[in-house]
Write an enzyme that holds these catalytic residues in place. Structure first.
Site, PDB file in Angstrom:
ATOM      1  N   GLY A 218       0.822  -1.198   0.000  1.00  0.00           N
ATOM      2  CA  GLY A 218       0.000   0.000   0.000  1.00  0.00           C
ATOM      3  C   GLY A 218       0.858   1.251   0.000  1.00  0.00           C
ATOM      4  N   GLY A 221       4.592   5.441   4.567  1.00  0.00           N
ATOM      5  CA  GLY A 221       5.943   5.211   5.048  1.00  0.00           C
ATOM      6  C   GLY A 221       6.227   3.773   5.407  1.00  0.00           C
ATOM      7  CG  MET A 222       4.728   0.013   8.232  1.00  0.00           C
ATOM      8  SD  MET A 222       4.500  -1.466   7.245  1.00  0.00           S
ATOM      9  CE  MET A 222       2.803  -1.231   6.739  1.00  0.00           C
ATOM     10  CD  GLU A 243      -4.990  -0.830  -4.211  1.00  0.00           C
ATOM     11  OE1 GLU A 243      -6.081  -1.367  -4.447  1.00  0.00           O
ATOM     12  OE2 GLU A 243      -4.829  -0.011  -3.301  1.00  0.00           O
ATOM     13  CB  VAL A 318      -7.405   5.045  10.671  1.00  0.00           C
ATOM     14  CG1 VAL A 318      -7.628   6.189  11.668  1.00  0.00           C
ATOM     15  CG2 VAL A 318      -7.107   5.598   9.280  1.00  0.00           C
ATOM     16  N   GLY A 341      -8.505  -0.600  -2.312  1.00  0.00           N
ATOM     17  CA  GLY A 341      -8.373  -2.034  -2.526  1.00  0.00           C
ATOM     18  C   GLY A 341      -7.975  -2.808  -1.290  1.00  0.00           C
TER      19      GLY A 341
END
Length: 457
Positions: A218, A221-222, A243, A318, A341
């Protein structure tokens, strides 16, 4: 008539093109880094002639649309978005943008069956010798928009890369009504620099990735930290079915980690539906035969995702509650991004043989100088459930990792509390007791400090 002659016959000025828009129309602006610029400006100039023109876009990167600047009343132009960027979020806060909830892999069907499209305004690369315009960095559901639209207008830009397919990566001149020409620079979106917490979470995930894994990363930063760690690791024969193609994936490929040799679907190909990042990523995908741009009903369909073995999906969230419900798109009732996605890949990765889906978050965040836990007894009032508890498997914070599959409600509560910041654990235990999802097991006790591992363990 040759394709070149047909092109010249359909070539008009932006001002002439936007005459196709009428009051009450639904108008499409495209997605991500390839949204219309000069047509947007020309349409905004018609404000006083039009009422109730409804505009749709996805993740605005190019700044505030001119139609929104021109009409803060929203009586003339009403702007909608399927997945918020920072720009869209701020406009939504001001009542200048409406959100469209989606499940990303279903969107092409929405357009073909449910959504009105009177005028499509899409940015593309220049026409090739066979009469095709490439959708460039934003395949996604562009073809479905064209199929539905009563009028198709292309904003052709020679600055846009050619992204080879795949499927549904282009539209033919015979299906286009009007063409305008542009030369704006492609907007870039650098990934956020990984924090120390991001690095801790990434290190935990690294131990779960094997040779031959097929990756989806995705944005943020992580995931970027994971990509960088993989690039520096000894992992081999990785595949990519994602995606979003982004900069960290370029690093993986350049370091020789990605071959696609172990993929069972699209072997040797890097598969994606849109590319968003910096010039580095855009240059990598340009005419690259190792990459394949597909429509999102292929890349994100959980059943296609699951055709590859060892799919590893890594996404941010979140907040999470003690039942295992995950919110990844809102802060209470405030929409901040979208479902995108995340659910597609959470489900698809789990269906994959040997696959793993990771939902990641820092255990806390700062709110006006106060430390707030992302793990809550219940989701914040109004928060959107992006991933239902029955879909969640791996959850990761800087304090640990837990796989919730097969756990009872009290086991889930116990595992989730073990991932929380130590300062919040006792209050979470008490909340779990009140909600009837707590059992004093040998692992933890509400009487004393739980024996959870430290972030370094």
């Amino acid at each position: 008539m040759s394709y070149a002659e047909e092109y010249r016959a359909k070539l008009v000025t932006p001002e002439e093109a936007v005459r196709a828009v009428r009051s009450g129309d639904w108008v499409e602006y495209g997605q991500f880094a390839t949204q219309t610029v000069i047509l947007d400006k020309a349409l905004a100039a018609r404000r006083d002639e039009l009422r109730d023109v409804k505009i749709r876009a996805t993740t605005r990167i190019l700044g505030v649309p001119e139609v929104v600047r021109a009409d803060p009343t929203t009586k003339h132009f009403a702007y909608h978005n399927l997945h918020f960027s920072g720009v869209d979020r701020k406009l939504h806060d001001q009542g200048l943008c409406w959100f469209v909830p989606i499940l990303y892999h279903e969107v092409p069907r929405y357009y073909r069956e449910n959504c009105d499209v009177d005028v499509a305004m899409l940015a593309t690369a220049p026409m090739n010798e066979d009469g095709y315009f490439n959708f460039s960095l934003s395949n996604s559901f562009s073809r479905a928009i064209c199929d539905r639209a009563k009028t198709v207008i292309l904003e052709v830009n020679s600055e846009l890369p050619i992204c080879l397919g795949g499927r549904e990566e282009s539209v033919h001149i015979s299906d286009v009504d009007l063409v305008v020409e542009a030369d704006w620079k492609v907007p870039e979106l650098p990934a956020a620099a990984p924090s120390e917490v991001d690095q801790r979470i990434a290190r935990r995930i690294m131990g779960e990735i094997e040779d031959g894994s097929c990756l989806q990363l995705g944005i943020g930063g992580m995931p970027n930290a994971v990509g960088s760690m993989i690039a520096r690791s000894g992992l081999t024969d990785l595949g990519i079915h994602t995606e979003m193609f982004c900069d960290s994936m370029v690093e993986l490929a350049e370091m020789g980690r990605v071959t696609g040799a172990k993929k069972t679907l699209d072997r040797f190909k890097v598969v994606y539906t849109f590319c968003l990042g910096t010039k580095r990523a855009y240059e990598f995908v340009n005419r690259n035969p190792a990459c394949a741009s597909y429509s999102v009903d292929y890349t994100n369909d959980p059943f296609f995702i699951a055709h590859n073995d060892k799919v590893v999906a890594i996404n941010n969230c979140v907040e999470m509650d003690l039942f295992g419900q995950v919110c990844s798109e809102s802060s209470g009732t405030r929409q901040i991004s979208g479902t995108g996605g995340q659910l597609d890949f959470t489900y698809g990765a789990y269906r994959s043989r040997g696959g793993k889906a990771f939902l990641c978050m820092s255990s806390t965040y700062d709110r006006k100088g106060a430390v707030v836990s992302r793990i809550k007894p219940l989701l914040t009032e109004g928060a959107i459930v992006t991933v239902p508890r029955s879909f969640v498997s791996y959850v990761v914070t800087e304090y640990g990792m837990a796989n919730l599959k097969g756990m009872s409600t009290w086991q889930r509560a116990e595992a989730i509390i073990s991932l929380a910041h130590p300062a919040f654990r006792e209050d979470l235990i008490k909340a779990a007791e009140r909600m009837g999802i707590w059992r004093r097991s040998s692992r933890v006790s509400s009487e004393g400090a739980p024996p959870y591992p430290s972030p370094e363990s």
